[in-house]
Design a protein around this motif. Structure first.
Motif, PDB file in Angstrom:
ATOM      1  N   ARG A   1       0.812  -1.227   0.000  1.00  0.00           N
ATOM      2  CA  ARG A   1       0.000   0.000   0.000  1.00  0.00           C
ATOM      3  C   ARG A   1       0.845   1.276   0.000  1.00  0.00           C
ATOM      4  NH1 ARG A   1      -0.183   2.400   4.784  1.00  0.00           N
ATOM      5  NH2 ARG A   1       0.721   1.264   6.525  1.00  0.00           N
TER       6      ARG A   1
ATOM      7  N   THR B   1      -7.241   8.703  -2.979  1.00  0.00           N
ATOM      8  CA  THR B   1      -7.037   7.271  -2.738  1.00  0.00           C
ATOM      9  C   THR B   1      -5.678   7.028  -2.103  1.00  0.00           C
ATOM     10  OG1 THR B   1      -8.490   6.660  -4.562  1.00  0.00           O
ATOM     11  CG2 THR B   1      -6.910   5.006  -3.838  1.00  0.00           C
TER      12      THR B   1
ATOM     13  N   ARG C   1      -5.923   7.703   1.609  1.00  0.00           N
ATOM     14  CA  ARG C   1      -6.605   6.615   2.315  1.00  0.00           C
ATOM     15  C   ARG C   1      -5.663   5.444   2.547  1.00  0.00           C
ATOM     16  NH1 ARG C   1     -11.881   5.389  -1.072  1.00  0.00           N
ATOM     17  NH2 ARG C   1     -12.015   3.671   0.449  1.00  0.00           N
TER      18      ARG C   1
ATOM     19  N   LYS D   1      -3.239   6.100   5.361  1.00  0.00           N
ATOM     20  CA  LYS D   1      -3.822   6.136   6.700  1.00  0.00           C
ATOM     21  C   LYS D   1      -3.995   4.740   7.292  1.00  0.00           C
ATOM     22  CE  LYS D   1      -6.308  10.551   6.516  1.00  0.00           C
ATOM     23  NZ  LYS D   1      -7.642  11.215   6.544  1.00  0.00           N
ATOM     24  N   LEU D   2      -4.003   3.724   6.449  1.00  0.00           N
ATOM     25  CA  LEU D   2      -4.066   2.354   6.957  1.00  0.00           C
ATOM     26  C   LEU D   2      -2.755   2.018   7.680  1.00  0.00           C
ATOM     27  CD1 LEU D   2      -5.600   0.737   3.765  1.00  0.00           C
ATOM     28  CD2 LEU D   2      -6.742   0.880   6.000  1.00  0.00           C
TER      29      LEU D   2
ATOM     30  N   GLY E   1     -12.215   1.564  11.851  1.00  0.00           N
ATOM     31  CA  GLY E   1     -12.035   2.547  10.794  1.00  0.00           C
ATOM     32  C   GLY E   1     -11.254   2.053   9.600  1.00  0.00           C
ATOM     33  N   ALA E   2     -10.567   0.918   9.733  1.00  0.00           N
ATOM     34  CA  ALA E   2      -9.740   0.428   8.624  1.00  0.00           C
ATOM     35  C   ALA E   2     -10.594   0.044   7.423  1.00  0.00           C
ATOM     36  CB  ALA E   2      -8.893  -0.752   9.073  1.00  0.00           C
TER      37      ALA E   2
ATOM     38  N   LEU F   1     -11.364   2.834   5.081  1.00  0.00           N
ATOM     39  CA  LEU F   1     -10.213   3.402   4.383  1.00  0.00           C
ATOM     40  C   LEU F   1      -9.739   2.538   3.216  1.00  0.00           C
ATOM     41  CD1 LEU F   1      -8.069   4.617   7.424  1.00  0.00           C
ATOM     42  CD2 LEU F   1      -9.303   6.065   5.785  1.00  0.00           C
ATOM     43  N   ARG F   2     -10.031   1.258   3.249  1.00  0.00           N
ATOM     44  CA  ARG F   2      -9.537   0.368   2.204  1.00  0.00           C
ATOM     45  C   ARG F   2     -10.189   0.716   0.853  1.00  0.00           C
ATOM     46  NH1 ARG F   2     -10.069  -5.691   4.472  1.00  0.00           N
ATOM     47  NH2 ARG F   2      -8.922  -6.172   2.535  1.00  0.00           N
ATOM     48  N   PRO F   3      -9.414   1.076  -0.150  1.00  0.00           N
ATOM     49  CA  PRO F   3      -9.995   1.427  -1.451  1.00  0.00           C
ATOM     50  C   PRO F   3     -10.337   0.178  -2.249  1.00  0.00           C
ATOM     51  CG  PRO F   3      -7.629   1.610  -1.564  1.00  0.00           C
ATOM     52  CD  PRO F   3      -7.954   1.235  -0.137  1.00  0.00           C
TER      53      PRO F   3
ATOM     54  N   ASP G   1     -10.116  -3.180  -0.624  1.00  0.00           N
ATOM     55  CA  ASP G   1     -11.413  -3.576  -0.088  1.00  0.00           C
ATOM     56  C   ASP G   1     -12.011  -4.695  -0.923  1.00  0.00           C
ATOM     57  OD1 ASP G   1     -13.824  -3.783   1.175  1.00  0.00           O
ATOM     58  OD2 ASP G   1     -14.630  -1.898   0.419  1.00  0.00           O
TER      59      ASP G   1
END
Length: 229
Positions: free
Chosen positions: A41, A55, A58, A61-62, A166-167, A170-172, A189
């Motif tokens: 990522r 994206t 996001r 942030k993971l 919250g993960a 955030l997953r695209p 995701d």
């Protein structure tokens, strides 16, 4: 096919993908109607940031979580099962790797996999040995009288995506802001945790997304494929 080349910019950034040879450092430009970014990522975020900053943010942030593996070779068989999960024990999962590891006749090689191993990452080999050999002896009584021939550890700092509140949001998915440019990876995701199965699902979803971007897959076929778009 190009092997040993690191992508430096995605296709839409400059009408082609810039890449440099991992050995010689020479650059070349590859043109493509569609591309799939299948990278960890943080590397994926750096590559797509000029084209799809939202994206990329996001993805950054993971967070990741470590895995520590213990490799224990006993001078005799202490476990008759190919796979064991520990209950009320610091031991999580144990795999019999004797055949794959090629240990001597009569010996047994057990691999202990510890997920979410933040504490274990900071422990020395001696500290891990002192904690986990007694724990293995609790699970496998025959280990109490067996001799340990080898005790090794392997550590992976960013082994998998950290499943924390919250993960999921955030997953695209495979789509990016650029038609024909898709994302793949266990961290995306897929509706699954960041497992090998998730990586496979993401690959299929990214392939459909890329094909749709160049008009080779209809929207109906894409949305009805059974995997998150």
């Amino acid at each position: 096919m190009r092997m040993g080349i690191r992508a430096r910019a995605p296709p839409a950034a400059s009408a082609g993908t810039r890449g440099s040879d991992a050995v010689g450092g020479a650059e070349e430009r590859l043109r493509a109607d569609a591309a799939i970014v299948a990278l960890p990522r943080t590397r994926a975020a750096a590559l797509i940031e000029p084209l799809d900053p939202a994206t990329a943010i996001r993805a950054l942030k993971l967070r990741d979580t470590p895995i520590v593996n213990l490799h224990v070779v006993y001078d005799r068989s202490v476990c008759e099962l190919p796979f064991v999960g520990g209950v009320d024990s610091p031991v999580q999962y144990v795999f019999d790797r004797s055949d794959a590891g090629g240990v001597g006749a009569g010996s047994q090689y057990l691999a202990v996999s510890l997920s979410g191993a933040d504490e274990e990452m900071g422990m020395s080999v001696l500290e891990l040995r002192e904690r986990y050999l007694p724990a293995l002896a609790e699970l496998f009584p025959r280990a109490r009288t067996a001799q340990v021939e080898r005790f090794l550890t392997t550590r992976e700092h960013a082994a998998t995506l950290r499943a924390e509140p919250g993960a999921g949001a955030l997953r695209p998915g495979p789509h990016t802001a650029v038609p024909g440019l898709a994302l793949a990876g266990a961290w995306t995701d897929t509706g699954w945790p960041a497992t090998l199965e998730s990586a496979v699902l993401s690959g299929h979803a990214a392939a459909r997304c890329a094909l749709k971007g160049v008009g080779l897959v209809s929207a109906a076929a894409h949305e009805g494929a059974g995997v998150r778009p």
